[in-house]
Scaffold this motif. Structure first.
Motif, short mmCIF file in Angstrom:
data_model
loop_
_atom_site.label_atom_id
_atom_site.label_comp_id
_atom_site.label_asym_id
_atom_site.label_seq_id
_atom_site.Cartn_x
_atom_site.Cartn_y
_atom_site.Cartn_z
N ASN A 64 0.81 -1.23 0.02
CA ASN A 64 0.02 -0.04 -0.14
C ASN A 64 0.89 1.21 0.11
O ASN A 64 1.57 1.57 1.03
CB ASN A 64 -0.76 -0.12 1.11
CG ASN A 64 -2.06 1.10 1.09
OD1 ASN A 64 -1.89 2.10 0.55
ND2 ASN A 64 -3.02 0.93 1.69
N PRO A 65 0.97 2.07 -1.12
CA PRO A 65 1.90 3.06 -1.20
C PRO A 65 1.70 4.21 -0.24
O PRO A 65 2.56 4.89 0.19
CB PRO A 65 1.77 3.64 -2.51
CG PRO A 65 0.58 3.21 -3.10
CD PRO A 65 0.35 1.65 -2.28
N THR A 66 0.40 4.36 0.26
CA THR A 66 0.03 5.41 1.26
C THR A 66 0.41 4.94 2.43
O THR A 66 0.74 5.83 3.44
CB THR A 66 -1.51 5.54 1.27
OG1 THR A 66 -2.13 4.50 1.71
CG2 THR A 66 -2.03 5.76 -0.15
N HIS A 67 1.03 3.75 2.91
CA HIS A 67 1.52 3.61 4.23
C HIS A 67 3.15 3.70 4.25
O HIS A 67 3.78 3.52 5.30
CB HIS A 67 1.18 2.25 4.61
CG HIS A 67 -0.33 1.75 4.72
ND1 HIS A 67 -0.88 0.64 4.63
CD2 HIS A 67 -1.27 2.63 4.86
CE1 HIS A 67 -1.99 0.68 4.91
NE2 HIS A 67 -2.47 2.04 4.95
N HIS A 68 3.68 4.46 3.07
CA HIS A 68 5.04 4.22 3.12
C HIS A 68 5.41 5.81 2.69
O HIS A 68 6.65 5.79 2.20
CB HIS A 68 5.74 3.13 1.95
CG HIS A 68 5.55 1.83 2.35
ND1 HIS A 68 4.24 1.31 2.13
CD2 HIS A 68 6.16 1.01 2.83
CE1 HIS A 68 4.18 0.00 2.53
NE2 HIS A 68 5.65 -0.52 2.88
N ARG A 69 4.53 6.54 2.89
CA ARG A 69 5.02 7.98 2.59
C ARG A 69 5.33 8.59 3.83
O ARG A 69 4.80 8.41 5.05
CB ARG A 69 3.77 8.74 2.13
CG ARG A 69 3.31 8.25 0.72
CD ARG A 69 2.00 8.87 -0.04
NE ARG A 69 1.47 8.22 -1.32
CZ ARG A 69 0.59 8.79 -1.82
NH1 ARG A 69 -0.20 9.35 -0.91
NH2 ARG A 69 0.13 7.89 -2.75
N THR A 70 6.63 9.21 3.71
CA THR A 70 7.09 10.04 5.01
C THR A 70 6.77 11.58 4.55
O THR A 70 7.53 12.20 3.54
CB THR A 70 8.47 9.81 4.91
OG1 THR A 70 8.78 8.49 5.29
CG2 THR A 70 9.08 10.57 6.29
N LEU A 71 5.73 12.25 5.38
CA LEU A 71 5.55 13.58 4.94
C LEU A 71 5.71 14.44 5.98
O LEU A 71 5.58 14.35 7.45
CB LEU A 71 3.95 13.88 4.66
CG LEU A 71 3.39 12.83 3.50
CD1 LEU A 71 2.02 12.95 3.55
CD2 LEU A 71 4.11 13.21 2.31
N GLN A 138 6.44 -0.57 -6.11
CA GLN A 138 6.71 -0.39 -4.59
C GLN A 138 7.47 1.24 -4.38
O GLN A 138 8.39 1.25 -3.89
CB GLN A 138 7.61 -1.51 -4.08
CG GLN A 138 6.90 -2.86 -4.04
CD GLN A 138 7.47 -3.70 -2.81
OE1 GLN A 138 8.49 -3.20 -1.94
NE2 GLN A 138 7.25 -5.01 -3.10
N GLN A 139 6.67 1.99 -4.77
CA GLN A 139 7.09 3.39 -4.87
C GLN A 139 6.26 3.81 -3.89
O GLN A 139 4.80 3.94 -4.09
CB GLN A 139 6.86 4.03 -6.22
CG GLN A 139 8.32 3.62 -7.18
CD GLN A 139 9.71 3.95 -6.75
OE1 GLN A 139 9.81 5.16 -6.20
NE2 GLN A 139 10.67 2.89 -6.64
N PRO A 140 6.42 4.93 -2.98
CA PRO A 140 5.37 5.50 -2.12
C PRO A 140 4.56 6.59 -2.99
O PRO A 140 3.26 6.54 -2.70
CB PRO A 140 6.25 6.11 -1.12
CG PRO A 140 7.62 6.25 -1.72
CD PRO A 140 7.84 5.00 -2.55
N SER A 141 5.15 7.31 -4.04
CA SER A 141 4.31 8.27 -4.65
C SER A 141 4.95 8.53 -6.10
O SER A 141 6.09 8.22 -6.19
CB SER A 141 4.10 9.35 -3.82
OG SER A 141 5.11 10.11 -3.67
N LEU A 142 4.12 9.05 -6.95
CA LEU A 142 4.58 9.34 -8.41
C LEU A 142 3.81 10.56 -8.61
O LEU A 142 2.72 10.84 -8.09
CB LEU A 142 4.35 8.22 -9.56
CG LEU A 142 5.16 6.70 -9.13
CD1 LEU A 142 4.35 5.71 -10.09
CD2 LEU A 142 6.42 6.84 -9.45
#
Length: 483
Positions: A64-71, A138-142
């Motif tokens: 789940n890419p949204t679980h791997h975003r560091t904001l 397996q990228q957090p965002s594009l």
């Protein structure tokens, strides 16, 4: 996008390659994946390889890419909604009455709502493709250009060679769109100031453009976006105030609907398309906004942030276009502010207010294209002093370039229609269906290939608007008597 805010640049520092995810405890996966494709079928008897591929596929499907975003500073749903509205509402809304003149009252009414629905669906398409590709790689965002790159890179084998071209094409159209917005902003300010000053003395609009050039260059030498935040807030406040007063003028003493054309001629419909798609083209800010949300799962969905914001935008555009055309009829101009009574102090205040708001907003629009080009230009210099000098020269040249475009084509409606037909239609209506077709090539297009047929219809609609809208806009620019 309004027009597009500098959110386009967030996460766009990837250069020519993808940003790799942080090191994980699980075994690394292959970067390129063919989901259910003939190319990925293992040879008979290779049980270990099949088991490994099955494990990789299960891991990717559960990612789940949204679980791997560091904001550092995630945005709330309300903040995202406000940014979405700011990214879609700009000079385009003031041009909608002229768009209705080119379409007719009822064609404009239903056509604008239909255009809003199609553009919103294309935004959802882009977000869905981004999520699919993020899981696959397996990228957090594009961002937009990275989605175009990854769709080709993981698509059919014959198209993978064009992945870098796809990214360059999307980036180029984003650049053209923003430069077009800056040109429109330049001309909008000059025309509104001229309209006020014509009450006292008359000068050519190009003189006002020239007088604006130096302060515009100085303002755009500011390199740090945080210093532009107060400018953005002031511009937003002035825009709201100007729109509110303009509405009060439009709604006062409305004539009967029979005083305007219900349906315009086929010859002017392409001009309507260009103006309408210019106004609706907020697709460039969609992915940056979704990538920065604290709860990105609230962005999509029937009652999500995207649908809520675009319903508001569509209603505003339709209202301004409908009542503006009904009020001023065939005499409506490229910006509704130019139709307000010239001798009244309140109407003059509206023009000055909107001119100042758009003048200040120019810096935010300009921030996007200059930061696309600036790293490349500065990379050719070694010392910090040389880099700073190169940046200053670049900014001066780009601002001067938008000034020259506005001076050569001082027809606000034609420029808006041309920018919309050329770049906005490419980004909002042509790129998303192509990306979706390639992204889901290995996954499938649903029952009866409904997704494929739907994408083809949107693509044909966008291509027709691109060709005929560009032709009609250029014809009007080269022969102003056609207006």
């Amino acid at each position: 996008m309004s027009e597009r805010q500098p959110l386009l640049l967030q996460g766009d520092a990837s250069g020519h390659g993808l940003i790799r995810p942080p090191v994980r405890s699980s075994p690394p996966d292959s970067t390129l994946v063919n989901v259910h494709s003939e190319d990925s079928i293992a040879a008979p008897g290779d049980d270990d390889e099949q088991s490994s591929q099955a494990g990789d596929e299960n891991l990717k499907s559960s990612y789940n890419p949204t679980h791997h975003r560091t904001l550092e500073h995630p945005t709330s749903n309300f903040d995202t909604l406000v940014h979405l509205l700011k990214g879609n509402i700009g000079t385009g809304i003031l041009a909608m009455p002229e768009a209705f003149k080119n379409a007719g009252l009822y064609v404009g009414l239903f056509g604008t709502l239909l255009m809003g629905a199609i553009c919103t669906h294309c935004m959802h398409m882009l977000v869905n493709c981004s999520h699919e590709l993020c899981r696959r790689l397996q990228q957090p965002s594009l961002n937009f250009s990275e989605v175009a790159f990854c769709s080709f890179e993981t698509g059919p084998l014959g198209l993978r060679r064009y992945s870098h071209l796809a990214r360059r094409v999307v980036t180029t159209f984003l650049f053209i769109t923003q430069i077009g917005f800056c040109c429109v902003y330049f001309l909008f300010v000059a025309l509104n100031v001229k309209d006020v000053m014509d009450h006292y003395f008359i000068m050519d609009v190009r003189i006002y453009l020239l007088l604006m050039l130096l302060p515009m260059i100085l303002l755009n030498l500011v390199r740090n976006l945080k210093y532009l935040t107060p400018v953005s807030l002031i511009a937003a406040f002035l825009t709201v105030a100007g729109l509110a007063i303009s509405f009060s003028y439009m709604l006062h003493d409305l004539p009967d609907v029979h005083t305007v054309k219900p349906v315009a001629t086929w010859a002017t419909l392409p001009l309507y398309f260009g103006t309408a798609i210019y106004a609706f083209e907020g697709i460039g800010v969609v992915l940056p906004l979704e990538n920065q949300m604290r709860t990105p799962e609230d962005f999509g969905g029937t009652t999500g942030v995207l649908n809520t914001g675009m319903v508001i935008v569509a209603c505003l555009y339709t209202s301004v276009g409908f009542f503006g055309y009904l009020k001023y009829g065939e005499s409506v101009k490229g910006s509704i502010t130019l139709n307000l009574p010239q001798g009244e102090i309140l109407s003059q205040l509206v023009r000055i207010t909107m001119a100042v708001a758009i003048f200040l907003s120019y810096t935010l629009q300009f921030y996007v294209p200059v930061n696309m080009v600036e790293p490349f230009v500065c990379s050719h210099f070694d010392t910090t002093r040389a880099k700073n000098l190169a940046s200053t020269v670049l900014r001066t040249v780009l601002v001067t370039f938008t000034f020259l475009l506005a001076a050569v084509i001082p027809n606000l409606g034609s420029i808006i229609s041309l920018v919309g037909a050329v770049s906005s239609s490419a980004l909002a209506l042509i790129a998303p269906p192509i990306i979706e077709i390639i992204t889901f090539y290995h996954v499938g297009y649903g029952r009866y290939n409904w997704m494929l047929w739907k994408d083809f219809l949107i693509l044909i609609f966008g291509l027709c608007g691109f060709v005929f809208g560009t032709w009609a806009s250029l014809a009007q620019i080269l022969n102003p008597s056609l207006n």
